[in-house]
Design a protein around this motif. Sequence first.
Motif, PDB file in Angstrom:
ATOM      1  N   UNK A  28       0.834  -1.213   0.000  1.00  0.00           N
ATOM      2  CA  UNK A  28       0.000   0.000   0.000  1.00  0.00           C
ATOM      3  C   UNK A  28       0.863   1.255   0.000  1.00  0.00           C
ATOM      4  N   UNK A  29       1.937   1.234   0.794  1.00  0.00           N
ATOM      5  CA  UNK A  29       2.785   2.419   0.898  1.00  0.00           C
ATOM      6  C   UNK A  29       3.629   2.627  -0.353  1.00  0.00           C
ATOM      7  N   UNK A  30       4.187   1.520  -0.861  1.00  0.00           N
ATOM      8  CA  UNK A  30       5.096   1.631  -1.995  1.00  0.00           C
ATOM      9  C   UNK A  30       4.380   1.654  -3.338  1.00  0.00           C
ATOM     10  N   UNK A  31       3.173   1.059  -3.360  1.00  0.00           N
ATOM     11  CA  UNK A  31       2.495   0.893  -4.643  1.00  0.00           C
ATOM     12  C   UNK A  31       2.874  -0.400  -5.328  1.00  0.00           C
ATOM     13  N   UNK A  32       3.462  -1.328  -4.575  1.00  0.00           N
ATOM     14  CA  UNK A  32       3.879  -2.616  -5.115  1.00  0.00           C
ATOM     15  C   UNK A  32       5.122  -3.089  -4.397  1.00  0.00           C
ATOM     16  N   UNK A  33       5.648  -4.230  -4.819  1.00  0.00           N
ATOM     17  CA  UNK A  33       6.914  -4.753  -4.298  1.00  0.00           C
ATOM     18  C   UNK A  33       7.700  -5.305  -5.480  1.00  0.00           C
ATOM     19  N   UNK A  34       8.937  -4.839  -5.636  1.00  0.00           N
ATOM     20  CA  UNK A  34       9.820  -5.330  -6.691  1.00  0.00           C
ATOM     21  C   UNK A  34      10.873  -6.291  -6.158  1.00  0.00           C
ATOM     22  N   UNK A  35      11.302  -6.061  -4.927  1.00  0.00           N
ATOM     23  CA  UNK A  35      12.361  -6.879  -4.326  1.00  0.00           C
ATOM     24  C   UNK A  35      11.957  -7.238  -2.899  1.00  0.00           C
ATOM     25  N   UNK A  36      12.087  -8.524  -2.563  1.00  0.00           N
ATOM     26  CA  UNK A  36      11.884  -8.999  -1.197  1.00  0.00           C
ATOM     27  C   UNK A  36      13.211  -9.531  -0.679  1.00  0.00           C
ATOM     28  N   UNK A  37      13.635  -9.008   0.469  1.00  0.00           N
ATOM     29  CA  UNK A  37      14.861  -9.474   1.103  1.00  0.00           C
ATOM     30  C   UNK A  37      14.508 -10.072   2.464  1.00  0.00           C
ATOM     31  N   UNK A  38      14.790 -11.354   2.630  1.00  0.00           N
ATOM     32  CA  UNK A  38      14.449 -12.078   3.852  1.00  0.00           C
ATOM     33  C   UNK A  38      15.672 -12.193   4.751  1.00  0.00           C
ATOM     34  N   UNK A  39      15.736 -11.318   5.751  1.00  0.00           N
ATOM     35  CA  UNK A  39      16.839 -11.342   6.699  1.00  0.00           C
ATOM     36  C   UNK A  39      16.385 -11.876   8.059  1.00  0.00           C
ATOM     37  N   UNK A  40      15.128 -11.695   8.407  1.00  0.00           N
ATOM     38  CA  UNK A  40      14.634 -12.089   9.733  1.00  0.00           C
ATOM     39  C   UNK A  40      14.989 -13.538  10.040  1.00  0.00           C
ATOM     40  N   UNK A  41      15.538 -13.750  11.211  1.00  0.00           N
ATOM     41  CA  UNK A  41      15.948 -15.086  11.641  1.00  0.00           C
ATOM     42  C   UNK A  41      16.884 -14.939  12.821  1.00  0.00           C
ATOM     43  N   UNK A  42      17.515 -16.024  13.205  1.00  0.00           N
ATOM     44  CA  UNK A  42      18.460 -15.939  14.304  1.00  0.00           C
ATOM     45  C   UNK A  42      18.702 -17.279  14.950  1.00  0.00           C
ATOM     46  N   UNK A  43      19.778 -17.344  15.693  1.00  0.00           N
ATOM     47  CA  UNK A  43      20.123 -18.580  16.375  1.00  0.00           C
ATOM     48  C   UNK A  43      19.218 -18.837  17.561  1.00  0.00           C
ATOM     49  N   UNK A  44      18.961 -20.101  17.806  1.00  0.00           N
ATOM     50  CA  UNK A  44      18.197 -20.539  18.974  1.00  0.00           C
ATOM     51  C   UNK A  44      19.160 -21.315  19.866  1.00  0.00           C
ATOM     52  N   UNK A  45      19.518 -20.790  21.058  1.00  0.00           N
ATOM     53  CA  UNK A  45      20.487 -21.497  21.904  1.00  0.00           C
ATOM     54  C   UNK A  45      20.032 -22.921  22.199  1.00  0.00           C
ATOM     55  N   UNK A  46      20.917 -23.863  21.951  1.00  0.00           N
ATOM     56  CA  UNK A  46      20.580 -25.251  22.252  1.00  0.00           C
ATOM     57  C   UNK A  46      21.809 -25.977  22.771  1.00  0.00           C
ATOM     58  N   UNK A  47      21.559 -27.079  23.456  1.00  0.00           N
ATOM     59  CA  UNK A  47      22.649 -27.883  23.983  1.00  0.00           C
ATOM     60  C   UNK A  47      23.090 -28.867  22.900  1.00  0.00           C
ATOM     61  N   UNK A  48      23.650 -29.966  23.289  1.00  0.00           N
ATOM     62  CA  UNK A  48      24.068 -30.959  22.300  1.00  0.00           C
ATOM     63  C   UNK A  48      22.848 -31.571  21.621  1.00  0.00           C
ATOM     64  N   UNK A  49      23.070 -32.219  20.510  1.00  0.00           N
ATOM     65  CA  UNK A  49      21.980 -32.769  19.699  1.00  0.00           C
ATOM     66  C   UNK A  49      21.053 -33.667  20.520  1.00  0.00           C
TER      67      UNK A  49
END
Length: 257
Positions: free
Chosen positions: A84-105
Amino acid sequence: MSYDPGPRFLGSLVLVTGAAHGIGRACVEWFAAEGARVVVADLDIETAREVVEALGGSGQEHLAVEVDVTEDGSVRACVEAASDHLGGIDVLVNVAGGGIPNKDFESTGDDMWARAMELNLMGTVRSIRASLPHLRRSTRHPAIVSVSSVNALVALGGEPYSAAKLGLVSLTRGLAVELGPAGIRVNAVAPGTIRSRVWDNQEGGADRMLPLYPLGRVGEPDDIAGAVTFLASRDASWITGHTLPVDGGLLTGHRQV
């Protein structure tokens, strides 16, 4: 000669998720510097607004939008606000994410695996799915670029995170084939160690990883933003389905110490 050396994204409409900090913020700055109008989407809406303010302009060029990529409704609302703000989308960049602290497998339960997949794989799936109707209507060489990790390509521990990031590599290949006939290119980058806030409270910070890098330094957010903007630009107009390591030589090997 058909090459145009002018700003590569002049007039382009770009949505970046995970855009308030680190790699995402650097991507926003690079796209805006090359003439794009950018939607800065992040769960941290206050910082996202600060990013938009720092970009300057009349206040009409760029927009901050709150998004939680683990919630489908939030993602769809973000994409609609962006369009709505841009009038469309030409490029999508997916950066959202991150490590989830975990112990051994062996000690990592299903809940930790589910959280890693939701944030690092399904969040990108949701963002692409919601953006596709707008990308299909784009007449400005539409592109999708996702941020994976070298963890997807070599064993570095953190199996839930690594498996989710490897899922992005497969997703990139599959969608490149599916969306190619529509003129939509799909690529990814796989960063090595990047100096960012995730290292702030860790002993030695990001620099403790220096021995792994033949180039003698860890990466900066701008190193990844440069690769992302390249893959989204007309300079990469015949590149699709690839995951580009941006890793200071990590995957090549490292010196004996």
